[in-house]
Design an enzyme around this catalytic site. Structure first.
Site, PDB file in Angstrom:
ATOM      1  N   HIS A 307       0.816  -1.219   0.000  1.00 23.26           N
ATOM      2  CA  HIS A 307       0.000   0.000   0.000  1.00 23.26           C
ATOM      3  C   HIS A 307       0.847   1.265   0.000  1.00 23.26           C
ATOM      4  CE1 HIS A 307      -3.959  -1.989   1.350  1.00 23.26           C
ATOM      5  NE2 HIS A 307      -3.901  -1.816   0.054  1.00 23.26           N
ATOM      6  N   ARG A 414      -8.813  -2.156 -27.551  1.00 25.72           N
ATOM      7  CA  ARG A 414      -8.544  -3.581 -27.807  1.00 25.72           C
ATOM      8  C   ARG A 414      -9.649  -4.384 -27.122  1.00 25.72           C
ATOM      9  NH1 ARG A 414      -2.837  -1.801 -26.995  1.00 25.72           N
ATOM     10  NH2 ARG A 414      -1.631  -2.509 -28.788  1.00 25.72           N
ATOM     11  N   ARG A 450     -11.582  -1.804 -32.006  1.00 24.54           N
ATOM     12  CA  ARG A 450     -11.028  -2.797 -32.919  1.00 24.54           C
ATOM     13  C   ARG A 450     -11.753  -4.122 -32.697  1.00 24.54           C
ATOM     14  NH1 ARG A 450      -4.846  -4.419 -32.414  1.00 24.54           N
ATOM     15  NH2 ARG A 450      -5.549  -5.485 -30.546  1.00 24.54           N
ATOM     16  N   GLU A 548      -1.286  -3.299 -40.832  1.00 20.12           N
ATOM     17  CA  GLU A 548      -0.250  -3.961 -40.033  1.00 20.12           C
ATOM     18  C   GLU A 548       0.316  -5.197 -40.718  1.00 20.12           C
ATOM     19  OE1 GLU A 548      -1.860  -5.013 -36.187  1.00 20.12           O
ATOM     20  OE2 GLU A 548      -3.731  -5.728 -37.030  1.00 20.12           O
ATOM     21  N   ASN A 571       3.293  -2.165 -34.365  1.00 20.69           N
ATOM     22  CA  ASN A 571       3.846  -3.309 -33.618  1.00 20.69           C
ATOM     23  C   ASN A 571       3.895  -4.539 -34.523  1.00 20.69           C
ATOM     24  OD1 ASN A 571       3.471  -1.423 -31.618  1.00 20.69           O
ATOM     25  ND2 ASN A 571       1.712  -2.451 -30.709  1.00 20.69           N
ATOM     26  N   ASP A 572       2.765  -4.821 -35.156  1.00 15.42           N
ATOM     27  CA  ASP A 572       2.754  -5.974 -36.057  1.00 15.42           C
ATOM     28  C   ASP A 572       3.420  -5.649 -37.384  1.00 15.42           C
ATOM     29  OD1 ASP A 572       1.661  -8.240 -34.789  1.00 15.42           O
ATOM     30  OD2 ASP A 572      -0.285  -7.234 -34.728  1.00 15.42           O
ATOM     31  N   ARG A 582       7.923 -10.241 -32.835  1.00  7.85           N
ATOM     32  CA  ARG A 582       7.916  -9.151 -31.847  1.00  7.85           C
ATOM     33  C   ARG A 582       8.104  -9.652 -30.423  1.00  7.85           C
ATOM     34  NH1 ARG A 582       1.585  -6.995 -32.307  1.00  7.85           N
ATOM     35  NH2 ARG A 582       1.679  -6.337 -30.161  1.00  7.85           N
ATOM     36  N   CYS A 619      -1.754   3.556 -34.335  1.00  9.22           N
ATOM     37  CA  CYS A 619      -2.049   3.128 -32.966  1.00  9.22           C
ATOM     38  C   CYS A 619      -1.007   2.154 -32.427  1.00  9.22           C
ATOM     39  CB  CYS A 619      -3.444   2.530 -32.875  1.00  9.22           C
ATOM     40  SG  CYS A 619      -3.633   1.068 -33.912  1.00  9.22           S
TER      41      CYS A 619
HETATM   42  C1  PEP Z   1      -0.138  -3.087 -33.622  1.00 10.00           C
HETATM   43  O1  PEP Z   1       0.057  -4.203 -34.107  1.00 10.00           O
HETATM   44  O2  PEP Z   1       0.598  -2.106 -33.812  1.00 10.00           O
HETATM   45  C2  PEP Z   1      -1.289  -2.868 -32.734  1.00 10.00           C
HETATM   46  C3  PEP Z   1      -1.593  -1.673 -32.298  1.00 10.00           C
HETATM   47  O3  PEP Z   1      -1.998  -3.944 -32.359  1.00 10.00           O
HETATM   48  P1  PEP Z   1      -1.549  -4.998 -31.260  1.00 10.00           P
HETATM   49  O4  PEP Z   1      -0.339  -4.468 -30.563  1.00 10.00           O
HETATM   50  O5  PEP Z   1      -2.725  -5.144 -30.354  1.00 10.00           O
HETATM   51  O6  PEP Z   1      -1.291  -6.211 -32.070  1.00 10.00           O
HETATM   52 MG    MG Z   2      -1.498  -5.661 -34.154  1.00 13.02          MG
END
Ligand code: PEP
Ligand code: MG
Length: 661
Positions: A307, A414, A450, A548, A571-572, A582, A619
């Site tokens: 805490h 998400r 999404r 992506e 990211n993807d 990744r 995103c």
């Molecule tokens: C991405 O792939 O950039 C993305 C925002 O989706 P996630 O990270 O949920 O795969």
């Molecule tokens: Mg993605």
């Protein structure tokens, strides 16, 4: 009589859910027990329930015996299966344990960090609340409380029990008064409420009364009882529950002080900017302390989920905890410097260290103060076009943090968590309520939901995933959804219904082929027709796609003619462009968004979207990087969605960029 079920209480029966369960159970005269793995405890004690360590998705049995056993079982099973229904105090406070669970855990201290230039007299503890501080030491080592150390005579026992009960009542009343104060923040209120529950719990009082009946004076009895229960909490294999051991000690101490007619050493007089040093600080004491004056906290006890850590983090106070006996070295310190990011503490820093820390404190304060000013800023490009800086979130619980940061809507909601949190696939009604709540919270800003992006790497109940050699290249995202229209249509119907309540937009993940968009449109039209025939209110929404996959980049000009917007999922996109998993640290170097291959994929996407006249946003994690934002804006992106913590810095970066042009 008994019935079994699967627990759906998010994070399990931690502090507040346990209290609610007990409150319900106490409403019945039957004896009620909760059984897990063959172990049964009274359902009328929140401490015992917490110690049973019931987690979400575990099977438990509710057993009741008495006149209203059927009703009790029905109500308690109902709560375990659907904790949100029918409880008027649901929003009263948040579980501090859950708060801890939801907070981003502080980064582990790097193993080879150096403490300060040239200085070696440093200590190392748990980096529990980020930030650096330097200030006068304020040692807070209240004296140990001890019992009378003599056995009671038989005729003294009844009076001692009365004295003990009066002390418990006084502590509860004090905590109730604290809870009634408007000045208590929601987080601190939850913590004090959890302490009050422990003070009111039969486990502590029964254990103490048993000791008094055995001839112990009340203070000794409370110390023994608190130690026994704290030891039970420490032994559970759950670090949130382990942290509750400190709470039990804190409550025990308060009861003892009332019994002794003493007041705890007060933190009231702590000087401005001082570093509070203690072996342990009761959350109760810290929550009541003048937190604005405290520059930092250093403690022998406590960890990242205690805490003290939660309070420190929520008030932005740097803290290093868990120093153990090393903390005694600080008892006579005059000045202390601490680094809550690395866990370093420096006693009486030398001139160079002092200057270094003072500089870092000033820079951090300046940055913080400077950034808050950007909360309400609407960043614009040089031509006046607004750049939407939105939030990436995955649950309704994150709305407040996003709003606090100044999010201009949600650029990525998400929906996976909604599906992963439950034993069954979420119903259309439940989804519609969730998306509508999101839309209402941010209206008139858009919220981009999404559609389900789940695959073999993250299986969920209710969907059979085949074994796949390469789940990232397999049956995930839009591919799975189109193959399971029963699941997909339920989500699309919920989204159409939610669109009545705000500015809902919908985007599809993992799109690689234009046909995926067209087939989705057919399903959306079908859903709209069904809702119309059923007389259910709905509204249409903008449909966009995530960019992506390399395929989506290469067909972006054609895709742009079919959708209302693009949102680049870096990211993807990075892992697929670079063919570098990744999640695999061995290829982390290749998994780099700044690689020219990825940057040109982003640029190609932007060009395609802009020439078709649709919005292009981003995103993926890269959207929040101040070093990359200028490049993205120059490419023509007009929406950047990121974790709430990055929003103000991003707004600042865009504003500075325009000013510098
Ligand atoms: C991405 O792939 O950039 C993305 C925002 O989706 P996630 O990270 O949920 O795969
Ligand atoms: Mg993605």
């Amino acid at each position: 009589m008994e019935r079994s079920t699967i627990v759906r209480v998010h994070e399990g029966l931690h502090a507040r859910p346990a209290t609610r369960f007990v409150k319900l159970a106490k409403g019945f005269e039957s004896d009620v027990e909760l059984v897990k793995d063959g172990k049964a405890v009274s359902a009328k004690s929140s401490v015992k329930l917490m110690l049973l360590a019931v987690k979400e998705n575990q099977e438990v049995t509710v057993r009741a015996n008495g006149a209203d056993a059927i009703e009790a079982i029905e109500a308690l099973i109902g709560y375990l299966e659907n904790p949100k229904a029918g409880l008027d105090d649901e929003a009263e406070t948040q579980s501090p344990a859950n708060d801890a669970g939801q907070e981003a855990a502080p980064a582990p201290a790097p193993q080879s960090a150096t403490s300060a230039p040239g200085q070696t007299n440093g200590l190392r503890g748990v980096a529990a609340s980020e930030g650096v501080a330097i200030g006068p030491a304020f040692a807070h080592f209240p004296p140990e409380i001890a019992g009378q150390g003599r056995m009671l005579l038989a005729d003294e026992i009844a009076a001692e029990i009365d004295r003990f009960r009066a002390a418990v009542a006084a502590v509860q009343a004090r905590m109730d008064r604290a809870l009634a104060q408007d000045s208590l923040s929601a987080g601190d209120r939850g913590i004090v409420a959890a302490l009050r529950d422990i003070a009111a719990d039969d486990s502590l009082t029964d254990e103490a009364e048993k000791a008094i009946k055995g001839g112990n004076d009340a203070v000794s009895a409370v110390i023994t009882a608190a130690s026994t229960i704290a030891a039970d909490f420490s032994a559970v294999d759950d670090h949130y529950l382990n942290a509750r051991a400190d709470d039990v000690h804190a409550v025990g101490r308060q009861i003892c002080l009332v019994l002794l007619g003493q007041d705890d050493v007060s933190l009231e007089n702590i000087p401005e900017g001082a570093i509070l040093i203690a072996d342990d600080i009761g959350a109760w004491d810290l929550a009541r302390a003048p937190l604005k004056r405290i520059g930092g906290v250093v403690c022998g006890h406590g960890g990242a989920t205690s805490h003290i850590a939660i309070i420190a983090r929520s008030h932005g106070i740097p803290a290093v905890l868990g120093l153990g006996d090393q903390v005694n070295a600080l008892r006579s310190a005059h000045e202390v410097a601490l680094d809550g990011n690395t866990g370093h503490v420096i006693i009486d820093p030398d001139a160079a260290t002092r200057a270094d820390f003072a500089g870092r404190v000033e820079a951090a304060a300046k940055e913080r103060a400077g950034l808050t000013a950007f909360k309400t800023v609407t960043p614009k490009r040089a031509d006046g076009r607004v750049i939407e800086v939105a939030a990436n979130i995955g649950s309704l619980e994150e709305i407040e943090a996003a709003q606090e940061a100044g999010a201009m809507g949600v650029g990525l909601f998400r929906t996976e968590l909604l599906f992963m949190r439950h034993m069954h696939l979420p119903s259309e009604d439940m989804q519609a309520e969730t998306y509508a709540a999101l839309a209402k919270a941010f209206a008139p800003y858009p919220v981009i939901v999404r559609t389900l992006d789940i695959g073999g790497d993250k299986p969920i109940a209710g969907i059979e995933f085949p074994d796949e050699e390469n789940p990232f290249l397999g049956w995930r995202g839009i591919r799975m959804c189109l193959d399971r229209p029963d699941i997909f249509k339920r989500q699309l119907r919920a989204l159409l219904r939610a669109a009545v309540h705000g500015n809902v937009k919908v985007m599809l993940p993992m799109v690689a082929d234009i046909d995926e968009v067209r087939r989705t449109r057919v399903l959306i039209d079908e859903c709209a027709a069904e809702l119309k025939a059923e007389g259910v209110p709905y509204a249409t929404f903008d449909l966009g796609v995530m960019i992506e996959t390399p395929a989506a980049v290469l067909i972006a000009p054609a895709l742009a003619k079919e959708v209302a917007f693009f949102s680049i999922g870096t990211n993807d996109l990075t892992q697929y462009i670079m063919a570098a998993d990744r999640l695999n640290p061995t290829v982390a170097k290749l998994n780099d968004v700044t690689n020219p291959a990825v940057m040109s994929a982003i640029e190609l996407t932007a060009k395609a979207g802009i020439s078709a006249g649709i919005m292009v946003g981003m995103c993926g994690e890269a959207a929040g990087r101040p070093d990359l934002i200028p490049a993205f804006i120059k490419m023509g992106l007009t929406e950047l969605s990121m974790s709430p913590a990055s929003i103000q810095r991003a707004k600042k970066t865009i504003t500075a960029m325009v000013a510098g042009e």
